[in-house]
Motif scaffolding. Sequence first.
Motif, PDB file in Angstrom:
ATOM      1  N   LYS A 695       0.916  -1.140   0.083  1.00 41.81           N
ATOM      2  CA  LYS A 695       0.044  -0.162   0.072  1.00 41.81           C
ATOM      3  C   LYS A 695       0.860   1.066   0.032  1.00 41.81           C
ATOM      4  O   LYS A 695       1.869   1.338   0.483  1.00 41.81           O
ATOM      5  N   GLU A 696       0.426   2.149  -0.453  1.00 37.59           N
ATOM      6  CA  GLU A 696       1.226   3.576  -0.839  1.00 37.59           C
ATOM      7  C   GLU A 696       1.372   3.996   0.866  1.00 37.59           C
ATOM      8  O   GLU A 696       2.552   4.716   1.022  1.00 37.59           O
ATOM      9  N   SER A 697       0.292   3.906   1.699  1.00 39.43           N
ATOM     10  CA  SER A 697       0.795   4.510   3.186  1.00 39.43           C
ATOM     11  C   SER A 697       1.873   3.824   3.821  1.00 39.43           C
ATOM     12  O   SER A 697       2.801   4.405   4.472  1.00 39.43           O
ATOM     13  N   GLU A 698       1.913   2.540   3.368  1.00 42.16           N
ATOM     14  CA  GLU A 698       3.315   1.814   4.055  1.00 42.16           C
ATOM     15  C   GLU A 698       4.346   2.223   3.335  1.00 42.16           C
ATOM     16  O   GLU A 698       5.463   2.436   4.301  1.00 42.16           O
ATOM     17  N   ALA A 701       5.593   5.438   4.843  1.00 40.58           N
ATOM     18  CA  ALA A 701       6.354   5.182   6.070  1.00 40.58           C
ATOM     19  C   ALA A 701       7.646   4.672   6.136  1.00 40.58           C
ATOM     20  O   ALA A 701       8.378   5.138   6.752  1.00 40.58           O
ATOM     21  N   LEU A 702       7.661   3.947   5.150  1.00 40.70           N
ATOM     22  CA  LEU A 702       9.123   3.424   4.700  1.00 40.70           C
ATOM     23  C   LEU A 702       9.986   4.260   4.418  1.00 40.70           C
ATOM     24  O   LEU A 702      11.223   4.555   4.700  1.00 40.70           O
ATOM     25  N   LYS A 703       9.379   5.265   3.520  1.00 40.78           N
ATOM     26  CA  LYS A 703      10.395   6.133   3.072  1.00 40.78           C
ATOM     27  C   LYS A 703      10.938   7.149   4.152  1.00 40.78           C
ATOM     28  O   LYS A 703      11.860   7.474   4.335  1.00 40.78           O
ATOM     29  N   THR A 704       9.804   7.573   5.133  1.00 41.14           N
ATOM     30  CA  THR A 704      10.239   8.416   6.182  1.00 41.14           C
ATOM     31  C   THR A 704      11.339   7.518   7.059  1.00 41.14           C
ATOM     32  O   THR A 704      12.093   8.475   7.550  1.00 41.14           O
ATOM     33  N   PHE A 705      10.958   6.530   7.382  1.00 44.51           N
ATOM     34  CA  PHE A 705      12.085   5.665   8.183  1.00 44.51           C
ATOM     35  C   PHE A 705      13.177   5.737   7.404  1.00 44.51           C
ATOM     36  O   PHE A 705      14.201   5.985   7.935  1.00 44.51           O
ATOM     37  N   ALA A 706      13.211   5.524   6.055  1.00 45.43           N
ATOM     38  CA  ALA A 706      14.604   5.682   5.413  1.00 45.43           C
ATOM     39  C   ALA A 706      15.517   6.701   5.340  1.00 45.43           C
ATOM     40  O   ALA A 706      16.633   7.032   5.541  1.00 45.43           O
ATOM     41  N   ARG A 707      14.608   7.888   5.356  1.00 47.06           N
ATOM     42  CA  ARG A 707      15.139   9.211   5.592  1.00 47.06           C
ATOM     43  C   ARG A 707      15.605   9.517   6.635  1.00 47.06           C
ATOM     44  O   ARG A 707      17.155   9.805   6.704  1.00 47.06           O
ATOM     45  N   HIS A 708      15.215   9.282   7.624  1.00 51.75           N
ATOM     46  CA  HIS A 708      15.763   9.443   9.112  1.00 51.75           C
ATOM     47  C   HIS A 708      16.886   8.249   9.301  1.00 51.75           C
ATOM     48  O   HIS A 708      18.151   8.752  10.101  1.00 51.75           O
ATOM     49  N   ALA A 709      16.826   7.282   9.209  1.00 46.79           N
ATOM     50  CA  ALA A 709      17.847   6.044   9.258  1.00 46.79           C
ATOM     51  C   ALA A 709      19.206   6.550   8.365  1.00 46.79           C
ATOM     52  O   ALA A 709      20.069   6.223   8.795  1.00 46.79           O
ATOM     53  N   GLY A 710      18.802   6.988   7.148  1.00 43.59           N
ATOM     54  CA  GLY A 710      19.835   7.474   6.516  1.00 43.59           C
ATOM     55  C   GLY A 710      20.729   8.613   6.920  1.00 43.59           C
ATOM     56  O   GLY A 710      21.863   8.503   7.063  1.00 43.59           O
ATOM     57  N   ILE A 711      19.987   9.770   7.377  1.00 41.52           N
ATOM     58  CA  ILE A 711      20.885  10.545   8.028  1.00 41.52           C
ATOM     59  C   ILE A 711      21.499  10.363   9.330  1.00 41.52           C
ATOM     60  O   ILE A 711      22.717  10.617   9.529  1.00 41.52           O
TER      61      ILE A 711
END
Length: 790
Positions: A695-698, A701-711
């Motif tokens: 799903k797009e919502s999932e 959420a994964l993109k947001t996680f990846a952004r913060h994890a990457g930083i």
Amino acid sequence: MNEKLQKNADACYQLAEQKAAYYFASLSEQLAQRTYAPVLIKDIQSWKQNHIQPISLLSLFSRGKRDSDSKGYHNYIQWLDYTGKLDNYLDRSISYIYMRDLGKALNSPDTQIRVRHEVESLKNHLTHSAGDKTETFSMAWLYRQAQKESVEPAMIWVMDKLKTVSSNIPKGMDAAEAKRKLIKIMAGVIMHVNEEMAADSTPEERTQKLDEAIRLGYCYGLTYPFIDDLLDANVLTEKEKKRFAELIRTTLITGAVPELGEWTGENAGLIRYIHSELRDAFEYMKANQRPETRRKFFEQSYVFFYAQEVDRTKDLSNANYSNEELYIPVILKSSYSRLISRSVISAPEDEGFDNRTFLYGIYNQLADDFADMFDDMDEGRVTPYTYYIKYHEQRLDLINPFELYWTVISNLIHNVYHSDSKTCEVILDRAINGLKRFKKRMGTKQYNEVMRLFATENPKFDDVVQRMVRKADDVDFFDKLLRDHMVTNLKNERKEQEDFLETIESVRNQINSLLNIPTIGNVSLMQEPIIDAANYSLEGDGKRLRPIMTWVMGVNEYGLNKSAIVPLLKSLEYMHTASLIFDDLPSQDDASTRRGRPTLHQVYDIAMAELTGLYLTQKAIEEQASLDQFDPKTVLSLIQYSSKITGDMCRGQAMDLDSKGKQLTLEQLNVMCFYKTGIAFEASLIMPAILADAKESEMEALKTFARHAGIAFQIKDDLLDVEGDLTVLGKPIGKDAENNNTTFVSVLGVTGAQKAMWEHYCYAMEVLQEIPRNITFLKHLLNYIVNRDH
């Protein structure tokens, strides 16, 4: 050792021993006269009115819901709130902590006000925690609490310490229990500091005192796993135990930590680490002692340690210990352990606290020894209970420890706390709850056998107590619930971390076996230098985090076929390796080593490195196009997404090059970092999600996680470039400063960068709760990112 110092230490212990002997004689007299029984029967008759409810259809229906273990931590709190029991539950729990840990009298108006305030605060937290995004006592939760008090540097420091301690707990010791004890001691010291703090303290003063309390709490708490537990365990040889104990004893007598000297054997590395850590902890505590309280701190510490040693060296095969020899060390070690919690913060003299804490300690120790008697018996430890179990038939002079326990309770309620009704309520709640917990853990049959063994001289009293154990309700405590919850979580965390590391290694090995690019066509006609160069780069000791993330999410969470996603795994590592080749070029970062080996342009040349990087990006697309077990439209969408991501990564590197010699803002640095690092993490999570038609919502959420994890990952890299170890990193340190790169450290400083990393860690951990999958792997991936050393 200086003879005068030794005499002073011995005299100090003898004075404490005399005080304990006087107290024990008083308890023995009360026990001999059996005065405790009729008094406590009367107390219990009054107490039971609030704890034994009339039988009704409603009570029969709801009785099964009263088990905190079966309901779990969060659900049990919700049930207590729903049934209107939460206020009383928290009130007795906080009151008990004020009495046990802070040495307060519950009839004090000031204590009552403070208890009510803490109850309201804790209730507000617990009833709103269902909406919280982080688990209580997780690293993210602890850091968020630290932010509220502006003590992030201390929390970062102590979390790093706890990580190191956990990794150094040897087999043969309970790592989860050791960590729990350490956290508990820290919490106790912080509570004392909070209690001593003036109401008109400025925010700056409060921050400074709490920062110091966290560090002092760790330093004192460290003595539990690395002195008490270590000497109790079967990790060291007897010779090593004696030498180590003498080292601690010398430190407390002289006020200086002796050099370790030569230490051989399989425990040498462990002892060197412990000696270094304890030395630093001791020096910190010593430096933070005011001159007028330093002597008291050392004296209390010596009495506590020596009493522990006296008890520890007892031999269960010795049938000749007197009652005094059994109980006086118990009185000393149980009281002085809590007296130190106050003296370690250089708190002023408080005769009421000292007296109450001294008299109270044995109650808590006898309760703990009762709960642990069978474990202690298995380990051959001498406690009042194990000794009584073994020798009561041949030693009629031995005091029944269970009977002494109730004598202590009667003495506390009526002689120490002056028959205060609230104190009576809390102590009896605790006593009955301890028996109920023991009965549940051991089973009714063994519990009844234990009760027959420890039966008192007053059958009526025994009947009253056992009736309360069977029928009394609402006697459980929050600290016990939290303790069980913490121990379960810590054990689960440790097991999950082990599974995470095993998964990382297993999948990494599988991926490594897939990456080699075979030569094309008839190699006898022409060499393939570009393939050799590509394989040279791929053979480096890479972490393979990106394809590992894809494998775990794709196979374990989305149920994709292992063999079907092999091309995707290869493509991710090809793209990542290509980006590293470009990063290392003289025109960019000009790195000489990568993954512990010379960079590609050093081994071949710049032109070949550029061509190899381009070759690997195209090879990645070729692999993605071969995902033939998925719908072609889905694969096309994945390739489109992958191409966009590759372009964005190039934009990020271009931003990085353009930033050289410039001072970026934090916002610009975050954007650049996302394009350089975070977006690759995003791709590793989104690509399997695309194949699984998530799903797009999932995916958001994964993109947001990846952004913060990457930083967070990039900040950790920047910190390692300043503080890392070349031999561990596999690449030179200080390259960012040498190349005049703007980094999180250059913008924020080391402390600021650490705070920013943990902030992004918290954001990433919180967004994980929105992902409808098993997030255990991603949680431990985050922990790995911020705790890694390479």
